[in-house]
Design a protein around this motif. Structure first.
Motif, short mmCIF file in Angstrom:
data_model
loop_
_atom_site.label_atom_id
_atom_site.label_comp_id
_atom_site.label_asym_id
_atom_site.label_seq_id
_atom_site.Cartn_x
_atom_site.Cartn_y
_atom_site.Cartn_z
N PHE A 28 -5.61 7.86 17.20
CA PHE A 28 -5.57 6.83 16.17
C PHE A 28 -6.68 5.83 16.46
O PHE A 28 -7.13 5.68 17.58
CB PHE A 28 -4.22 6.12 16.19
N ILE A 63 -4.26 -1.64 11.09
CA ILE A 63 -3.27 -0.95 11.93
C ILE A 63 -3.94 0.18 12.70
O ILE A 63 -5.05 0.60 12.36
CB ILE A 63 -2.12 -0.37 11.09
N GLU A 64 -3.26 0.66 13.72
CA GLU A 64 -3.71 1.86 14.43
C GLU A 64 -3.15 3.07 13.69
O GLU A 64 -1.94 3.23 13.58
CB GLU A 64 -3.23 1.85 15.87
N ALA A 65 -4.07 3.90 13.18
CA ALA A 65 -3.64 5.04 12.38
C ALA A 65 -4.78 6.03 12.23
O ALA A 65 -5.89 5.79 12.70
CB ALA A 65 -3.19 4.56 11.00
N ASP A 66 -4.50 7.11 11.55
CA ASP A 66 -5.51 8.09 11.17
C ASP A 66 -6.04 7.65 9.81
O ASP A 66 -5.28 7.62 8.83
CB ASP A 66 -4.88 9.47 11.08
N GLN A 69 -5.27 10.00 6.87
CA GLN A 69 -3.88 10.00 6.42
C GLN A 69 -3.56 8.75 5.61
O GLN A 69 -2.81 8.82 4.63
CB GLN A 69 -2.93 10.12 7.61
N MET A 70 -4.13 7.61 6.00
CA MET A 70 -3.89 6.38 5.24
C MET A 70 -4.52 6.49 3.85
O MET A 70 -3.94 6.07 2.85
CB MET A 70 -4.46 5.17 5.97
#
Length: 80
Positions: A28, A63-66, A69-70
């Motif tokens: 992430f 945010i911490e994410a892919d 995917q977001m």
């Protein structure tokens, strides 16, 4: 009422498809959701204009994410 039910079914199917997306070994990273949303809105600009949709968005977090995917999440939510 039938149209609303069909839209809800599409939304549920898209959310289920999104939840099954897997990230294989990809860490992430910090993702600014405002930037991701602006990208999706840009991609959907023609559809938004044609439908006459009005989209109101407040300030979103980072945010911490892919990021992919977001992007898919916002794309699925807004496209439906």
């Amino acid at each position: 009422m039938l149209n609303g039910a069909a839209r809800m079914q599409r939304l549920i199917n898209d959310l289920l498809a999104f939840s099954s997306v897997q990230t294989f070994g990809k860490d992430f990273e910090w993702v600014n959701l405002n930037e991701v949303l602006q990208s999706v809105l840009s991609d959907l600009e023609l559809s938004i204009q044609e439908s006459g949709a009005k989209i109101h968005v407040g300030d979103l977090p980072t945010i911490e994410a892919d990021p992919t995917q977001m992007w898919q999440l916002f794309q699925n939510l807004l496209h439906n």
